[in-house]
Structures are given as structure tokens and as C-alpha cells.
Design an enzyme around this catalytic site. Structure first.
Site, mmCIF file in Angstrom:
data_model
loop_
_atom_site.group_PDB
_atom_site.id
_atom_site.type_symbol
_atom_site.label_atom_id
_atom_site.label_comp_id
_atom_site.label_asym_id
_atom_site.label_seq_id
_atom_site.Cartn_x
_atom_site.Cartn_y
_atom_site.Cartn_z
ATOM 1 N N ASP A 104 0.894 -1.048 0.049
ATOM 2 C CA ASP A 104 0.034 -0.029 -0.054
ATOM 3 C C ASP A 104 0.849 1.393 -0.060
ATOM 4 O O ASP A 104 1.694 1.364 -0.810
ATOM 5 C CB ASP A 104 -0.816 -0.030 1.052
ATOM 6 C CG ASP A 104 -1.960 1.051 1.128
ATOM 7 O OD1 ASP A 104 -2.906 0.881 0.598
ATOM 8 O OD2 ASP A 104 -1.660 1.927 1.833
ATOM 9 N N TYR A 211 -2.089 11.201 2.373
ATOM 10 C CA TYR A 211 -2.823 11.443 1.082
ATOM 11 C C TYR A 211 -3.036 12.894 1.096
ATOM 12 O O TYR A 211 -2.848 13.406 -0.201
ATOM 13 C CB TYR A 211 -4.535 10.933 1.708
ATOM 14 C CG TYR A 211 -4.515 9.419 1.405
ATOM 15 C CD1 TYR A 211 -4.603 8.581 0.432
ATOM 16 C CD2 TYR A 211 -4.533 8.863 3.100
ATOM 17 C CE1 TYR A 211 -4.564 7.149 0.641
ATOM 18 C CE2 TYR A 211 -4.597 7.288 2.897
ATOM 19 C CZ TYR A 211 -4.577 6.678 1.604
ATOM 20 O OH TYR A 211 -4.938 5.347 1.756
ATOM 21 N N HIS A 267 -6.707 -6.804 -1.505
ATOM 22 C CA HIS A 267 -5.497 -5.804 -1.087
ATOM 23 C C HIS A 267 -4.521 -6.391 -0.065
ATOM 24 O O HIS A 267 -3.443 -6.020 -0.010
ATOM 25 C CB HIS A 267 -5.968 -4.469 -0.910
ATOM 26 C CG HIS A 267 -5.259 -3.597 -0.539
ATOM 27 N ND1 HIS A 267 -4.700 -2.915 -1.731
ATOM 28 C CD2 HIS A 267 -4.897 -2.820 0.376
ATOM 29 C CE1 HIS A 267 -3.966 -2.095 -1.175
ATOM 30 N NE2 HIS A 267 -3.918 -1.768 0.112
#
Length: 289
Positions: A104, A211, A267
Site C-alpha cells: 500500500d 493522502y 488488497h
């Protein structure tokens, strides 16, 4: 052979990271980089397997997470700063080189290191994150990926994501794990550990600032060049967040790599299929060239 997990606070790049260390002190250094919304514990199935094979393993809580420092402001979480944190771990360990394995957001840092510090990074294994330039293009040109990435845009809002995260007793985080993984991947005890990490002062903002830093200046996300060191991408096809085709498109960014799909994995493939993932990682780490 089973090694003890050694929890240390390590100074690097002007901050302190909590780092779990394991394995023989003289072994080749391997650094495991977690992503959102995890911490070092996300590598619980890999740490001992790598240590038993003779590697010296470092699994940090990356900046903003769990017991590591949480600098203020989104600018403190730019990709080049996150990469410098990892290079500082090499310095602290007295090592010239390391192997990096990332999942990730940790994989995004691994991509940056592979492109910008190839003299320090021997090889990288990437779990379920494309090359940053590929992801940047997908967010602009692939409607299916844009829909899957809705939460990235929500995270750009100030304070509201953190408030909702807490108000609903961290349900978003728990769903991000259990709701997108195969049944049984995350136990109730696992989720208690994650909630404890998210509950630390400043952790939610630190985590989400990754982010904010990347997408407030969208041009930065693609500023990772071509890769010349060995790379192995491992990818669960049932990823709820990223389209599988992004792994194939990432192949264009390096000349010495391979791609392995896990047909039934999501994921969270390294937690769903740890034996198969560990076998591939060990083979890749031991390969010549």
C-alpha cells in the site's frame, strides 16, 4: 529458529520512529513498510519467516502512525521525506544497503526509493500498489479507478475525516480491513490492536496527511522515475481499491522485474496467503542479479 521482537525508538531524518527489529544482527537488512491504515503489526506473518531465513528485519511504524512521531502539517508527509526516513534507518543501523518490501503506501515509498536511491536499495518487493506515475494517470483517465479511489478525495477535507472516524468508533478503519478482505483474515484481537494504534494522539491526522500531501500537489505523485534495480510486484486481483491492470502497466517503468498475481487474494494478500507470499519473497530476496 524463532527470534524475539525487539521494540526500539530510532532517530531518523529529524524524527523518532518506533521500529520492531528481528533476526540475526549480521543478516542482510530487510525493511518492511506498511500502508494505510496499518502499522508494523501488518507484517506479523512475514517478520519471523524472514528472520528465520537469516535476514535482519526492521518493521517501522512509519511517520504519523502508532508509536512513531507525528509531525504537524501535510507537507511533512511528502514522498521524498518518507523515503528519507527509510534511508535514515539504514544509517542508524550502520548499513550501506537494504532490501525494501512495501505494501500500500509503504509500496509507494519503496517505488520512490528504487528510483531515487538505487545505490542503497538492492531490490524491492511491491505489494498491491502501482508505480506512482501509473496511479496518477489512472486517477485522471480511468473512471473505474476514480470510483474506487473516492476516499482519497474525501481525505483532502480538513478535520472532518478524523472527526467522523472517531465519532463512529473507528468503523471506517475496521471496515477498510474486514470489509475488503477474505473472511477470517483479521481477528477480533487484530482489530483491537488496530483501534489502539488509531486512537493514539495525532495518529489519525498523521495517517491521513499522507493522502493530503500527495494529492494537494497532484504533479508530485508521478515524480518517480524509471526503475533499474530488481523489482517483484505481488498483486491480489480482488483488490477493492486498485484495478489489477495497474500492475501490468507498472511493468513499463522498469527493465528488471516480474509480476505475480494472486487470483483469490485481495488488497491484503500478505495476510490472506502468508505462506505463498513468504515463499515468493524469500525466493526473490535470494535471487542473483
Amino acid at each position: 529458529m524463532t527470534y524475539e521482537l525487539d521494540h526500539q525508538d530510532v532517530r531518523t531524518n529529524g524524527i523518532t520512529l518506533h521500529v520492531v527489529q528481528c533476526g540475526p544482527a549480521t543478516g542482510q537488512l530487510v525493511i518492511l513498510l506498511h500502508g494505510f491504515p496499518e502499522f508494523w503489526y501488518g507484517w506479523r506473518h512475514q517478520i519471523q519467516a524472514l528472520a528465520a531465513a537469516g535476514y535482519r528485519v526492521l518493521a517501522p511504524d512509519q511517520r504519523g502512525y502508532n508509536r512513531s512521531d507525528k509531525p504537524r502539517g501535510a507537507a511533512a508527509y511528502r514522498l521524498e521525506i518518507l523515503g528519507a526516513d527509510v534511508l535514515g534507518l539504514l544509517e542508524a543501523a550502520g548499513r550501506e544497503t537494504a532490501i525494501v518490501i512495501g505494501h500500500d503506501w509503504g509500496a509507494a515509498v519503496a517505488w520512490w526509493l528504487a528510483a531515487n536511491a538505487p545505490e542503497r536499495i538492492l531490490r524491492v518487493a511491491i505489494l498491491n500498489v502501482p508505480h506512482p506515475a501509473v496511479l496518477g494517470h489512472a486517477l485522471r483517465r480511468m473512471p473505474r479507478q476514480l470510483v474506487k479511489s473516492w476516499y482519497i478525495f474525501f481525505f483532502q477535507l480538513p478535520w472532518l475525516p478524523e472527526k467522523l472516524f472517531r465519532r463512529h468508533q473507528y468503523r471506517f478503519g475496521r471496515r477498510a480491513l474486514r470489509g475488503t478482505s477474505r473472511p477470517g483474515t483479521f481477528t477480533t484481537e487484530d482489530l483491537h490492536r488496530y483501534v489502539a494504534a488509531w486512537s493514539r494522539p495525532g495518529a489519525l491526522t498523521g495517517m491521513i496527511n499522507w493522502y493530503r500531501a500527495a494529492f494537494r500537489k497532484p504533479g508530485r505523485i508521478g515524480r518517480v522515475g524509471r526503475i533499474r534495480i530488481p523489482v517483484h510486484i505481488l498483486w491480489g486481483r480482488r483488490d477493492a481499491f486498485l484495478e489489477p491492470v495497474l500492475a501490468e502497466r507498472s511493468l513499463e517503468w522498469w527493465g528488471n522485474g516480474q509480476l505475480t498475481y494472486f487470483e483469490q487474494a485481495t488488497h491484503w494478500l500478505h495476510q490472506e496467503e502468508p505462506a505463498a507470499v513468504n515463499k515468493l519473497l524469500l525466493a526473490f530476496l535470494a535471487a542473483e542479479g
